[in-house]
Design a protein around this motif. Structure first.
Motif, PDB file in Angstrom:
ATOM      1  N   LYS A  10       0.839  -1.199   0.000  1.00  0.00           N
ATOM      2  CA  LYS A  10       0.000   0.000   0.000  1.00  0.00           C
ATOM      3  C   LYS A  10       0.879   1.256   0.000  1.00  0.00           C
ATOM      4  CE  LYS A  10      -3.715   2.432   0.221  1.00  0.00           C
ATOM      5  NZ  LYS A  10      -4.708   2.404  -0.860  1.00  0.00           N
ATOM      6  N   GLN A  53      -8.282  -0.066   0.587  1.00  0.00           N
ATOM      7  CA  GLN A  53      -7.970  -1.234  -0.218  1.00  0.00           C
ATOM      8  C   GLN A  53      -6.474  -1.257  -0.520  1.00  0.00           C
ATOM      9  OE1 GLN A  53     -11.076   0.427  -0.800  1.00  0.00           O
ATOM     10  NE2 GLN A  53     -11.768  -1.326   0.383  1.00  0.00           N
ATOM     11  N   ASP A  69     -14.473  -4.672   0.743  1.00  0.00           N
ATOM     12  CA  ASP A  69     -14.642  -3.364   0.116  1.00  0.00           C
ATOM     13  C   ASP A  69     -14.991  -2.260   1.103  1.00  0.00           C
ATOM     14  OD1 ASP A  69     -14.028  -2.877  -2.397  1.00  0.00           O
ATOM     15  OD2 ASP A  69     -15.957  -3.451  -3.292  1.00  0.00           O
ATOM     16  N   ARG A 333      -5.712  16.849  19.398  1.00  0.00           N
ATOM     17  CA  ARG A 333      -4.927  17.766  18.574  1.00  0.00           C
ATOM     18  C   ARG A 333      -5.745  18.440  17.493  1.00  0.00           C
ATOM     19  NH1 ARG A 333      -0.535  13.725  19.591  1.00  0.00           N
ATOM     20  NH2 ARG A 333      -1.755  12.330  18.309  1.00  0.00           N
ATOM     21  N   LEU A 334      -6.580  17.667  16.799  1.00  0.00           N
ATOM     22  CA  LEU A 334      -7.275  18.277  15.660  1.00  0.00           C
ATOM     23  C   LEU A 334      -8.577  18.962  16.066  1.00  0.00           C
ATOM     24  CD1 LEU A 334      -6.685  15.875  12.671  1.00  0.00           C
ATOM     25  CD2 LEU A 334      -5.603  18.050  13.161  1.00  0.00           C
ATOM     26  N   GLU A 335      -9.000  18.791  17.321  1.00  0.00           N
ATOM     27  CA  GLU A 335     -10.210  19.487  17.738  1.00  0.00           C
ATOM     28  C   GLU A 335      -9.889  20.762  18.485  1.00  0.00           C
ATOM     29  OE1 GLU A 335     -11.941  16.007  19.584  1.00  0.00           O
ATOM     30  OE2 GLU A 335     -11.446  15.287  17.583  1.00  0.00           O
ATOM     31  N   GLY A 337      -6.330  21.688  19.181  1.00  0.00           N
ATOM     32  CA  GLY A 337      -4.949  22.130  19.072  1.00  0.00           C
ATOM     33  C   GLY A 337      -4.639  22.805  17.749  1.00  0.00           C
ATOM     34  N   LEU A 338      -4.879  22.080  16.662  1.00  0.00           N
ATOM     35  CA  LEU A 338      -4.555  22.592  15.333  1.00  0.00           C
ATOM     36  C   LEU A 338      -5.843  22.749  14.542  1.00  0.00           C
ATOM     37  CD1 LEU A 338      -1.664  20.040  14.729  1.00  0.00           C
ATOM     38  CD2 LEU A 338      -1.393  22.422  15.413  1.00  0.00           C
ATOM     39  N   VAL A 339      -5.787  23.581  13.505  1.00  0.00           N
ATOM     40  CA  VAL A 339      -6.993  23.821  12.711  1.00  0.00           C
ATOM     41  C   VAL A 339      -6.944  22.986  11.435  1.00  0.00           C
ATOM     42  CG1 VAL A 339      -8.420  25.544  11.585  1.00  0.00           C
ATOM     43  CG2 VAL A 339      -7.028  26.184  13.565  1.00  0.00           C
ATOM     44  N   PRO A 340      -7.795  21.949  11.314  1.00  0.00           N
ATOM     45  CA  PRO A 340      -7.788  21.141  10.096  1.00  0.00           C
ATOM     46  C   PRO A 340      -8.118  22.011   8.888  1.00  0.00           C
ATOM     47  CG  PRO A 340      -9.303  20.241  11.738  1.00  0.00           C
ATOM     48  CD  PRO A 340      -8.854  21.554  12.246  1.00  0.00           C
ATOM     49  N   GLY A 341      -7.449  21.750   7.775  1.00  0.00           N
ATOM     50  CA  GLY A 341      -7.717  22.542   6.580  1.00  0.00           C
ATOM     51  C   GLY A 341      -6.727  23.676   6.398  1.00  0.00           C
ATOM     52  N   LEU A 342      -6.030  24.048   7.450  1.00  0.00           N
ATOM     53  CA  LEU A 342      -5.004  25.081   7.304  1.00  0.00           C
ATOM     54  C   LEU A 342      -3.637  24.403   7.195  1.00  0.00           C
ATOM     55  CD1 LEU A 342      -5.861  28.072   9.669  1.00  0.00           C
ATOM     56  CD2 LEU A 342      -6.735  27.512   7.433  1.00  0.00           C
ATOM     57  N   GLU A 346       0.343  28.435   7.383  1.00  0.00           N
ATOM     58  CA  GLU A 346      -0.742  29.266   7.912  1.00  0.00           C
ATOM     59  C   GLU A 346      -0.797  29.199   9.437  1.00  0.00           C
ATOM     60  OE1 GLU A 346      -4.119  29.600   4.488  1.00  0.00           O
ATOM     61  OE2 GLU A 346      -3.808  27.600   5.299  1.00  0.00           O
ATOM     62  N   HIS A 347      -0.499  28.024   9.973  1.00  0.00           N
ATOM     63  CA  HIS A 347      -0.455  27.916  11.430  1.00  0.00           C
ATOM     64  C   HIS A 347       0.639  28.798  12.015  1.00  0.00           C
ATOM     65  CE1 HIS A 347      -3.139  24.455  11.156  1.00  0.00           C
ATOM     66  NE2 HIS A 347      -3.337  24.621  12.442  1.00  0.00           N
TER      67      HIS A 347
ATOM     68  N   LEU B 219      -6.988  35.334   7.430  1.00  0.00           N
ATOM     69  CA  LEU B 219      -6.497  34.011   7.818  1.00  0.00           C
ATOM     70  C   LEU B 219      -7.102  33.593   9.151  1.00  0.00           C
ATOM     71  CD1 LEU B 219      -4.671  31.584   7.372  1.00  0.00           C
ATOM     72  CD2 LEU B 219      -2.797  32.861   8.397  1.00  0.00           C
ATOM     73  N   LYS B 222     -10.538  32.454   8.618  1.00  0.00           N
ATOM     74  CA  LYS B 222     -10.532  31.109   8.056  1.00  0.00           C
ATOM     75  C   LYS B 222     -10.303  30.075   9.162  1.00  0.00           C
ATOM     76  CE  LYS B 222      -7.848  28.718   4.478  1.00  0.00           C
ATOM     77  NZ  LYS B 222      -6.681  28.907   3.615  1.00  0.00           N
ATOM     78  N   LYS B 226     -12.725  26.993  10.245  1.00  0.00           N
ATOM     79  CA  LYS B 226     -12.338  25.592  10.074  1.00  0.00           C
ATOM     80  C   LYS B 226     -12.226  24.845  11.392  1.00  0.00           C
ATOM     81  CE  LYS B 226     -10.583  25.881   5.577  1.00  0.00           C
ATOM     82  NZ  LYS B 226     -10.943  24.915   4.583  1.00  0.00           N
ATOM     83  N   GLY B 227     -11.967  25.545  12.471  1.00  0.00           N
ATOM     84  CA  GLY B 227     -11.834  24.860  13.751  1.00  0.00           C
ATOM     85  C   GLY B 227     -11.884  25.858  14.882  1.00  0.00           C
ATOM     86  N   SER B 230      -9.843  25.123  18.201  1.00  0.00           N
ATOM     87  CA  SER B 230      -8.403  25.228  18.002  1.00  0.00           C
ATOM     88  C   SER B 230      -8.002  26.676  17.795  1.00  0.00           C
ATOM     89  CB  SER B 230      -7.971  24.399  16.800  1.00  0.00           C
ATOM     90  OG  SER B 230      -8.329  23.065  16.972  1.00  0.00           O
ATOM     91  N   ARG B 233      -7.800  28.386  20.971  1.00  0.00           N
ATOM     92  CA  ARG B 233      -6.624  28.000  21.734  1.00  0.00           C
ATOM     93  C   ARG B 233      -5.343  28.589  21.149  1.00  0.00           C
ATOM     94  NH1 ARG B 233      -2.434  25.918  22.190  1.00  0.00           N
ATOM     95  NH2 ARG B 233      -2.675  25.079  20.097  1.00  0.00           N
ATOM     96  N   MET B 234      -5.383  28.915  19.860  1.00  0.00           N
ATOM     97  CA  MET B 234      -4.208  29.559  19.262  1.00  0.00           C
ATOM     98  C   MET B 234      -4.220  31.062  19.497  1.00  0.00           C
ATOM     99  SD  MET B 234      -3.662  27.428  15.745  1.00  0.00           S
ATOM    100  CE  MET B 234      -2.088  28.199  15.338  1.00  0.00           C
TER     101      MET B 234
END
Lengths: 504, 347
Positions: A10, A53, A69, A333-335, A337-342, A346-347, B219, B222, B226-227, B230, B233-234
């Motif tokens: 994979k 898969q 599947d 982290r993704l909820e 801590g960090l912003v998903p999509g950025l 950008e962070h 930004l 945005k 998106k969150g 988060s 918190r930032m």
């Protein structure tokens, strides 16, 4: 059921996540899958459970080639996967969760299902209340529910992904006992973990993955050093303890009283010194997370004071704590801590304290992100979105995003889900900050980590907080008993002494 | 190379969506026994047949562009500003109200127009802020709050047209007494089109593009979208950013209402928002919230609107047909995006 992987390959983009994997798992056995983060364990299990898969290769169940599947397909073939984060419906009752995956029938028969549920759980010594709501359960209980559900749906092979994370010692015992019963009944158990201890106790055979390759298989009994070497390619130790705490107080809790259903945490008095590392130990849900959030203004205390560097910040919100050089790194982290999509760049733009004009200096922040990616060994690019990074790399990124000038860092499970090397790296970076006078407050479920890195320890047991214990003179056994609620009489003696000393 | 490949695949799916939408409308036309080619030709003719028609297209283009600019701000912050229609209406009401105050004074008409348009922007912003306040402090989802505020705005508008501001003796659906010509936005030659409103639209697009693409504020918006947890918190004050995005959107909506009053209808009419707000929501979804595609897509929608007028006149088809085309276009392109993700994006 005999489960066989044949020549599984994979790719994810440039990453070869599984390289020509051949593995045969006998029915009635408990097979361990060991490997550090990113070794390819999850990929292999996701292939077996129909989430993804393979590019090539096939799966054979009892010698018959099958094409899996989707997860629904997998359960049809009798393969059930227990995920690290339970995939259930918290606002629903247990029994409703149980029935949800049932095939056929317009009107579910609650009465009968409850009877079957009770019979089933009694076989494993579980004691779940079918009428309870799922969001009132602990992680361990939700896991029990999920196992029962998968069995009820006819699973004859169970995959468990890091099942011992976040559950209590008693729940772990129950889980292991249940798994052994299942194996005796001829079910196939696949136990994925990076915890050597658990694998050693439970599994009859273990397969070790490293960087996408199946390095080898070892039968029980195990030689721990050999397993570690197969996992990492070399032996590592946690390194020496070292203390850099100074005497000035940077953070103080005075008679703090926090309430967060169902816990009440009363009378917390505590001083954090600069450069000091304090570990918060306890079973999940004993109040550590509540206290930590109250320390940074994410939860309002009922009474008492939170003082940062001599400044009363009680009832202020988190943003004011940030302005006072306090930062909080949450576990999810993704909820949080960090912003998903950025992207990473950008962070760094958002977190950066410099170049705050109207317009973004994109070139500058791209370079900054690239420098940080190098410095923190993040596998990813400046334009990678954070959700495309692996868990360990997300954690590195979160760490890299912390401001340079911080007085206090509060961390929730800083190394959860990380392999040993990444964890040691994280702590190296954190200790560097301690040298510069930064103090650290952290929660961990890993007692060794607490003992290794803390100067002092606060132990939590259902809302009770111990006085600070000196980490150097506390043993693993002692700590283990305390978080299990034993030996607290002695602790309160210490607490009285501590408080009378503090008063004089 | 990989990236250009992904882009061209993406474009292929978008075009596929367009083709499906056209096919869908063709089938509908066949079902009602109309000539599809004839209908499409009429729409095209209706939009481009003569200079007046082209000018009319741009008259519709301006409000579509402006509301969608505003909606990009709220969409970026993760908000569904359904209340956009009400914000346009209240903008128009404020503009009309302020202009009425100055009708019999000797203040220069240019100044009056400027003040009334600013008042319109203020009105739109206030109405949007109300949706924001309901969300932030009242826990009312912006979709429900906006829907409620739309009804109130419409009722207020009708109430004024038939009550306090009714034409002497003949209160009617045709609106309030038209303003004297020197209170109109100057038009281009003899067309209904005002170069000023085109200017506002282009300026608005440029502002929103740079605001969202290039600034720290954009930004942060945005990140909030998106969150939210988060982002907080930032260190981003989240509700303040959401509130600001509402206000920005309200300013654009209010300006739209002001232009409809001063530049197009020269009075307040019951359906002053003309459904442009909802159409703006569709355009925003269609362009996947990217300002760069806004101008051409808004122009296309405007052309469909104007072109559709010919349908009932020439072949006895309802002009709502173009609405069907616009709606199915959005649906099919969204469906194609879903399909693309399923087959191409799957790992």
């Amino acid at each position: 059921m005999n489960v066989e992987f044949k020549n599984i390959n994979k790719h994810f983009g440039p990453v070869h996540a599984n390289v020509d994997i051949n593995l045969n798992i006998q029915s009635g056995s408990i097979q361990g899958i060991l490997g550090e983060n990113g070794a390819g364990k999850s990929t292999l299990m996701k292939i077996l459970s129909g989430f993804i898969q393979p590019d090539s290769g096939g799966i054979y169940l009892d010698g018959k080639a099958v094409l899996i599947d989707s997860p629904a397909d997998a359960i049809k073939y009798g393969i059930g996967m227990l995920h690290q984060d339970p995939l259930d419906f918290p606002p629903m009752r247990l029994i409703e969760n149980f029935i949800v995956g049932q095939r056929g029938g317009l009107v579910p028969s609650y009465k009968e299902t409850i009877k079957e549920f009770k019979e089933l759980q009694s076989r494993f010594g579980f004691s779940l209340n079918p009428e309870a709501y799922v969001d009132t359960l602990t992680v361990g209980e939700r896991q029990q529910l999920e196992i029962l559900r998968l069995l009820w749906m006819g699973a004859s092979a169970l995959i468990l992904d890091e099942p011992t994370t976040g559950i209590s010692a008693q729940q772990k015992e129950k889980l292991f006992a249940a798994l052994k019963i299942l194996a005796e009944q001829g079910k196939t158990i696949i136990f994925v973990s990076h915890k050597l201890e658990d694998v050693e106790i439970l599994c009859s055979k273990v397969a070790i993955l490293r960087k996408g390759y199946l390095v080898g298989e070892v039968p029980s009994p195990y030689d721990t050093d050999q397993l570690v070497e197969m996992m990492f390619g070399k032996v590592i130790s946690l390194g020496d303890r070292n203390t850099v705490a100074q005497n000035d107080v940077v953070f103080e809790l005075r008679d703090l009283f926090v309430e967060h259903y169902p816990l009440k945490i009363e009378n917390v008095n505590f001083q954090l010194r600069s450069g000091e590392v304090i570990g918060l130990a306890g079973m999940e849900g004993s109040g550590q997370d509540v206290l930590l959030r109250a320390c940074v203004g994410l939860l309002r205390p009922v009474s008492g004071k939170v003082i940062v560097k001599g400044k009363d910040l009680t009832n202020k919100n988190y943003l004011e704590f940030m302005q006072n050089e306090v930062s909080f790194l949450p576990a999810s982290r993704l909820e949080e801590g960090l912003v998903p999509g950025l992207s990473l760049a950008e962070h760094f733009t958002i977190a950066g304290e410099e170049k705050k004009g109207l317009f973004i200096d994109k070139e500058y922040f791209r370079e900054k992100a690239e420098n940080m990616i190098d410095e923190y060994h993040i596998i990813g690019r400046s334009d990678s979105t954070v959700e495309s990074l692996s868990g360990g790399n997300q954690q590195r990124a979160a760490l890299a995003l912390l401001k340079k000038s911080l007085s206090i860092i509060l961390l929730e499970h800083p190394t959860r889900g990380l392999d040993i090397e990444s964890a040691i790296y994280m702590w190296g970076k954190l200790k560097e900050r301690c040298l510069q006078g930064c103090s650290i407050f952290f929660i961990s479920g890993d007692l060794e980590e607490i003992l290794q890195y803390s100067d002092r320890i606060l132990v939590f047991f259902s809302g009770h907080v111990s006085p600070p214990l000196d980490a150097a003179t506390t043993s693993l056994e002692q700590l283990g008993q305390l978080i299990g609620g034993k030996g607290w009489d002695q602790v309160f003696e210490i607490k009285e002494n501590y408080e009378s000393n503090a008063n004089t | 190379m990989n990236q250009t490949r992904t882009r061209s695949i993406s474009l292929l799916f978008q075009l596929g969506g367009l083709a499906l939408a056209v096919l869908f409308v063709t089938i509908i036309l066949l079902l009602v026994d109309a000539q599809p080619m004839e209908a499409f030709r009429l729409i095209w003719e209706g939009a481009t047949g003569n200079p007046t028609r082209i000018a009319s297209v741009f008259v519709v283009w301006v409000p579509l562009l402006l509301v969608t600019c505003g909606l990009l701000a709220t969409f970026t912050a993760g908000l569904w500003n359904i209340g956009i229609e009400g914000q346009i209406t209240v903008g128009a009401i404020f503009t009309t109200g302020v202009m009425r105050l100055f009708l019999d004074t000797s203040i220069s008409p240019v100044l009056v127009i400027i003040i009334s348009m600013l008042a319109g922007m203020l009105g739109g912003a206030l109405w949007a802020a109300l949706a924001g306040i309901l969300k932030t402090f009242g826990g009312v989802n912006e979709i429900f709050g906006g829907l409620g505020l739309n009804f109130i705005a419409t009722a207020l508008n009708i109430g004024l047209i038939f009550g306090a501001w009714s034409r002497p003796g003949i209160a009617s659906m045709s609106g309030t007494e038209p303003f004297p010509e020197h209170f109109w936005l100057p038009t281009f030659q003899n067309f209904r089109l005002s170069l000023w409103s085109i200017g506002f639209a282009v300026l608005g697009l440029i502002i929103i593009y740079f605001l969202l693409q290039g600034t720290h504020f954009g930004l942060r918006l945005k990140a909030v979208g998106k969150g939210m947890k988060s982002a907080f918190r930032m260190g981003i004050p989240t509700w303040q950013h959401m509130m600001l995005s509402f206000v920005i959107c309200g300013l654009f909506a209010g300006l739209t209402g002001a232009i409809q009053v001063t530049g197009v209808y020269h009075r307040l009419i019951p359906s002053i928002s003309s459904g442009y707000g909802f159409m703006g929501l569709m355009i925003a979804m269609l362009i996947n919230y990217q300002a760069i595609w806004l101008a051409p897509i808004a122009l296309f929608f405007a052309a469909l609107n104007i072109g559709g007028i010919q349908l009932p006149i020439v072949i006895k088809l309802d002009s709502a047909l173009t609405g069907v085309l616009q709606g199915s276009l959005v649906l099919f392109i969204l469906i194609m995006q879903g399909i693309k993700q399923r087959f191409v994006g799957k790992k």
